[in-house]
Structure formats: structure tokens, C-alpha cells
Design an enzyme around this catalytic site. Structure first.
Site, PDB file in Angstrom:
ATOM      1  N   GLU A  32     -14.454 -60.759 -37.690  1.00  0.00           N
ATOM      2  CA  GLU A  32     -14.596 -60.939 -39.114  1.00  0.00           C
ATOM      3  C   GLU A  32     -14.490 -59.369 -39.692  1.00  0.00           C
ATOM      4  O   GLU A  32     -15.158 -58.731 -39.501  1.00  0.00           O
ATOM      5  CB  GLU A  32     -15.892 -61.634 -39.584  1.00  0.00           C
ATOM      6  CG  GLU A  32     -15.440 -63.027 -40.475  1.00  0.00           C
ATOM      7  CD  GLU A  32     -14.671 -63.915 -39.937  1.00  0.00           C
ATOM      8  OE1 GLU A  32     -13.401 -63.749 -40.138  1.00  0.00           O
ATOM      9  OE2 GLU A  32     -14.816 -64.881 -39.622  1.00  0.00           O
ATOM     10  N   THR A  34     -12.332 -57.230 -39.178  1.00  0.00           N
ATOM     11  CA  THR A  34     -11.754 -56.354 -38.211  1.00  0.00           C
ATOM     12  C   THR A  34     -10.298 -56.250 -38.463  1.00  0.00           C
ATOM     13  O   THR A  34      -9.797 -55.042 -38.126  1.00  0.00           O
ATOM     14  CB  THR A  34     -11.877 -56.639 -36.860  1.00  0.00           C
ATOM     15  OG1 THR A  34     -11.648 -58.197 -36.747  1.00  0.00           O
ATOM     16  CG2 THR A  34     -13.476 -56.658 -36.427  1.00  0.00           C
ATOM     17  N   ASP A  35      -9.767 -57.336 -39.257  1.00  0.00           N
ATOM     18  CA  ASP A  35      -8.260 -56.881 -39.498  1.00  0.00           C
ATOM     19  C   ASP A  35      -7.695 -55.969 -40.226  1.00  0.00           C
ATOM     20  O   ASP A  35      -6.690 -55.361 -39.624  1.00  0.00           O
ATOM     21  CB  ASP A  35      -7.587 -58.542 -39.829  1.00  0.00           C
ATOM     22  CG  ASP A  35      -8.009 -58.945 -41.148  1.00  0.00           C
ATOM     23  OD1 ASP A  35      -9.010 -58.336 -41.628  1.00  0.00           O
ATOM     24  OD2 ASP A  35      -7.460 -59.923 -41.687  1.00  0.00           O
ATOM     25  N   GLY A 120     -11.029 -72.100 -51.337  1.00  0.00           N
ATOM     26  CA  GLY A 120     -12.480 -71.387 -51.504  1.00  0.00           C
ATOM     27  C   GLY A 120     -13.399 -71.724 -50.433  1.00  0.00           C
ATOM     28  O   GLY A 120     -14.496 -71.209 -50.126  1.00  0.00           O
ATOM     29  N   GLY A 122     -12.706 -70.386 -47.099  1.00  0.00           N
ATOM     30  CA  GLY A 122     -12.687 -69.670 -46.217  1.00  0.00           C
ATOM     31  C   GLY A 122     -11.628 -70.061 -45.085  1.00  0.00           C
ATOM     32  O   GLY A 122     -11.752 -69.591 -43.622  1.00  0.00           O
ATOM     33  N   SER A 124      -8.454 -70.361 -45.372  1.00  0.00           N
ATOM     34  CA  SER A 124      -7.030 -69.541 -45.543  1.00  0.00           C
ATOM     35  C   SER A 124      -5.928 -70.626 -46.461  1.00  0.00           C
ATOM     36  O   SER A 124      -4.972 -70.455 -46.079  1.00  0.00           O
ATOM     37  CB  SER A 124      -6.294 -69.134 -44.388  1.00  0.00           C
ATOM     38  OG  SER A 124      -7.263 -68.082 -43.906  1.00  0.00           O
ATOM     39  N   ASP A 169      -4.954 -64.076 -41.586  1.00  0.00           N
ATOM     40  CA  ASP A 169      -4.831 -65.426 -42.042  1.00  0.00           C
ATOM     41  C   ASP A 169      -3.278 -65.727 -42.012  1.00  0.00           C
ATOM     42  O   ASP A 169      -2.807 -66.724 -41.565  1.00  0.00           O
ATOM     43  CB  ASP A 169      -5.293 -65.551 -43.403  1.00  0.00           C
ATOM     44  CG  ASP A 169      -6.746 -65.212 -43.515  1.00  0.00           C
ATOM     45  OD1 ASP A 169      -7.610 -65.002 -42.514  1.00  0.00           O
ATOM     46  OD2 ASP A 169      -7.176 -65.121 -44.740  1.00  0.00           O
ATOM     47  N   TYR A 220     -14.954 -57.807 -51.427  1.00  0.00           N
ATOM     48  CA  TYR A 220     -14.050 -57.451 -50.190  1.00  0.00           C
ATOM     49  C   TYR A 220     -13.192 -56.205 -50.234  1.00  0.00           C
ATOM     50  O   TYR A 220     -13.370 -55.393 -49.175  1.00  0.00           O
ATOM     51  CB  TYR A 220     -13.112 -58.897 -50.175  1.00  0.00           C
ATOM     52  CG  TYR A 220     -12.185 -58.751 -49.065  1.00  0.00           C
ATOM     53  CD1 TYR A 220     -12.487 -59.766 -47.847  1.00  0.00           C
ATOM     54  CD2 TYR A 220     -10.925 -58.073 -49.003  1.00  0.00           C
ATOM     55  CE1 TYR A 220     -11.632 -59.697 -46.854  1.00  0.00           C
ATOM     56  CE2 TYR A 220      -9.983 -58.039 -47.784  1.00  0.00           C
ATOM     57  CZ  TYR A 220     -10.315 -58.821 -46.857  1.00  0.00           C
ATOM     58  OH  TYR A 220      -9.570 -58.818 -45.745  1.00  0.00           O
TER      59      TYR A 220
END
Ligand code: GLA
Length: 383
Positions: A32, A34-35, A120, A122, A124, A169, A220
Site C-alpha cells: 500500500e 508503494t506504487d 469510495g 477503496g 478502485s 489500480d 494522499y
């Protein structure tokens, strides 16, 4: 499904649709935040979809209908900026803006879309919406865009409306494979798919039904900025470092005095989380399932204490499962500030566990959660 969506299309536009596309949502087992640090993630596409039906339109404008909210939007194919205020409309416009910027101007289309990915949550829904729409337009216009091109344009569409997301995503929705998870290297975009053998355990999500769309966006982006600020400091000594993916714990600790406390903690989390992806993949492949549970717990603690993206509701759900007899492990999934938790428990207790956690959650927060038991599916396609 085709019949149903053609009917929706006929009700809106009075003709049959020509192209039907479905784009899956995703889960993420580990990796999470990390992308966008160009590290690794382990998502899978799921049996929840954003569905599109479309055809060429005889007027000069595009008309897009959002079936689930019964709203529609029309605009000129020359669109160059996002002007709408509703979120779904901004996503749609941003997709067309990004396509136009790349010289892919679509013929005027009528399009209706909707689906079963909770917004919403999570999971995607936005990547499925952007990726699915671009795929649909590519089909309609015979552009023959590759899946990789579609993923990158979909990501640009999110950036275009201010969400500086990574590529997980979009890759999950486009490159998912039935019954498999996908190890993705977010730098070179190479994927490796393999089945997740869970033995006596099953996976499910719990949706906290807590969404913080606007908070999430600024929180974010500001975490991404922290990560980049740490890289900039470390680059002074190590110019080859391009992102946190390249930073070792030793390099980070070496620079501790130059980095503010919050950014230090965030970078610490990302470096550990990236390592957790490899640890978890090895544990899965070697069938060391207990280790998977250990890693999920560590990951949640990192998101809670270091990256600070969990909420009391989410922590409650995760702690509840992590203390439930017969659990393997649980953690929050996705960008944070609400959404879903991902949970692994033995098949024998799953029904009881699901009803107990929902009851406890409602009792504590006065809010009803939702459970999703999911299967892994192929990425975006026509149907
Ligand atoms: C959101 C973003 C992704 C990723 C996750 C966190 O889903 O869209 O790019 O950063 O959060 O792992």
C-alpha cells in the site's frame, strides 16, 4: 448482462448499443502506497465491475449517462479542460481531455455506464471507470490502444483532476487474470501472475462504509510529497536514487537528522512495506500461511502508526478480526481514511465471523458495514 445493459441503453438513447465493456475493481493483498514510490504491489482484479454500453452518436456532442445516479452529461468532442463539478463527470471529462491531448479524438458517442464496485470503498471504482471508458472508446474508434497505453492514460486522467495516484489500480483493472494475483513492478511495469493458494483460509473484505473523498485526496497527495521530499534529500549523497524504492533503511537512517519527523516515519513505512511485498510473495509460494498473517498485522500497524492513514472505525474492524479465533490476519486495504479491510480467516468460521464483526461494528459506531466475498477475474474486456 448484455441484454440488461442494452435495455438501459435503449431507455436512454432509443437505439441499441454497439459496444459492451466491463472493467473490474481490484483488491490488494499487500503493497500500500508503494506504487507511486515505484515499488511493488500484489493486487488482483475482482468480480465487481464497471459496465459500459455505447454507440456512435448522430449529433455532434458526446452524451454520457451515469445509470446508478440517473444523471447525464453532454459535451463537445473538442473538450480541452475539465469543467464539471460532480466527481463522476470530472473523471469522464478528464478521460476525454487526456485522449484529445494524445491526438485520439473520439467520434461523438452515446454511452451509459454503471456497476457493482462500491464507490469510495477503496476497490478502485475510479480506475475501472477511467480504464473501462478508454478501452470502450478504443474499441468504438478502432484505435487499438494497448492495455499499457490505456492504463497510463487512465492514470493521467486521475492526475488531471488532482489525484496523484500510482499505477496499481489501472494495472489491476487492465491486466488482472482469473484466479490469480499479480505481482507488479511499478517502475518497469512488468507483471507476474500466480494463484494465491490459501489452503483452509478464505479471504473477504469488510467495507467500513466510511468515505472521505476530499480529505483522502489532499492527505494522499501530501504523503506522496513527503516521500518525494525524502528522496530529494537522499539524492544529494546518492544521486542514483530515483524513488523510495531504491532507498535502503541504512540510507534513510543515515539522513535522519536532515528529514522532518513525519516524512521520516512515512519513508520508513514505505521501505518496510515494499519489503513486505517480497516476504508475503515468498510466504505464499512456500505455503507458509502463518507468515502471511504476521505480515498483514505488521502492514496495518505501519499504516496506523507511521503512515497515519487509518481511522478508528478501520482500526476497530482490523483489531476485531485479528483477535477472532480462527483468523489468519487482517489489515486496511487501499488509499486509507476509510474504505475496506482485507481479511483472512478459516473457512469453518467465516459465516459466524462475518455476522459477529458486522454486529460489533454497528454496535460501536452505529453504522452498517458490508461484507464482500470475491473471486479473482480477468481484466477489462468486451462482453
Ligand atoms: C489508491 C491509489 C493507488 C495506490 C493506493 C494505495 O488506491 O489510487 O495508486 O497508491 O491508493 O496503495
Amino acid at each position: 448482462m448484455k441484454k440488461e445493459w442494452n435495455l438501459h441503453f435503449r431507455q436512454s438513447f432509443g437505439t441499441d448499443a454497439e459496444v459492451f465493456v466491463k472493467a473490474p475493481g481490484r483488491i490488494n493483498v499487500i503493497g500500500e502506497h508503494t506504487d507511486y514510490n515505484y515499488g511493488f504491489v500484489l493486487p488482483a482484479a475482482i468480480d465487481r465491475y464497471m459496465v459500459f454500453a455505447l454507440s456512435e452518436n448522430k449529433d455532434s456532442n458526446h452524451t454520457i449517462v451515469a445509470y446508478d445516479v440517473a444523471e447525464s452529461l453532454s459535451f463537445n468532442p473538442d473538450i480541452a479542460t475539465v469543467s464539471a463539478s460532480k466527481t463522476w463527470m470530472r473523471y469522464v471529462q478528464s478521460v476525454f481531455v487526456q485522449l484529445n491531448l494524445r491526438g485520439h479524438q473520439s467520434k461523438p458517442v452515446n454511452c451509459i455506464f454503471g456497476g457493482t464496485i462500491p464507490q469510495g470503498g477503496g476497490m478502485s471504482s475510479s480506475a475501472a471507470m477511467c480504464g473501462g471508458l478508454i478501452f470502450s472508446l478504443s474499441e468504438m474508434n478502432d484505435w487499438h490502444l494497448t492495455r499499457k497505453q490505456i492504463a497510463l492514460i487512465a492514470q493521467a486522467a486521475e492526475h488531471g483532476i488532482g489525484i496523484k495516484c500510482g499505477i496499481m489500480d489501472q494495472y489491476a483493472t487492465l491486466f488482472g487474470k482469473k484466479d490469480e494475483v499479480m505481482l507488479l513492478d511499478c517502475r518497469n511495469l512488468e507483471t507476474a501472475h500466480f494463484p494465491m493458494n490459501l489452503g483452509q483460509y478464505s479471504m473477504f473484505l469488510i467495507n467500513s462504509m466510511q468515505t472521505h473523498e476530499f480529505a483522502t485526496e489532499s492527505e494522499y497527495n501530501n504523503r506522496r510529497a513527503s516521500c518525494e521530499s525524502v528522496v530529494a534529500i537522499i539524492q544529494n549523497k546518492y544521486p542514483d536514487i530515483k524513488s523510495l524504492r531504491d532507498v535502503t533503511m541504512l540510507m534513510l537512517t543515515e539522513h535522519q537528522s536532515q528529514i522532518d519527523e513525519t516524512s521520516y516515519q512515512r519513508a520508513f513505512y514505505v521501505i518496510e512495506e515494499n519489503e513486505r511485498v517480497f516476504r508475503l510473495v515468498a510466504a505464499l509460494k512456500e505455503n507458509r500461511l502463518e507468515e502471511l498473517g504476521v505480515i498483514l498485522r505488521e502492514a496495518h500497524a505501519g499504516m496506523k502508526n507511521l503512515y497515519e492513514i487509518t481511522t478508528p472505525e478501520i482500526d476497530f474492524l482490523v483489531d476485531y478480526i485479528n483477535n477472532y479465533p480462527g483468523n489468519l490476519g487482517a489489515r486496511m486495504m487501499g488509499g486509507g481514511f476509510g474504505g475496506c479491510t482485507i481479511n483472512f480467516v478459516t473457512q469453518e468460521i467465516i459465516d459466524q465471523c462475518c455476522s459477529d464483526v458486522l454486529a460489533a461494528y454497528e454496535n460501536k459506531f452505529g453504522r452498517k458495514g458490508e461484507i464482500y466475498r470475491l473471486t479473482f477475474q480477468d481484466g477489462v474486456n468486451v462482453f
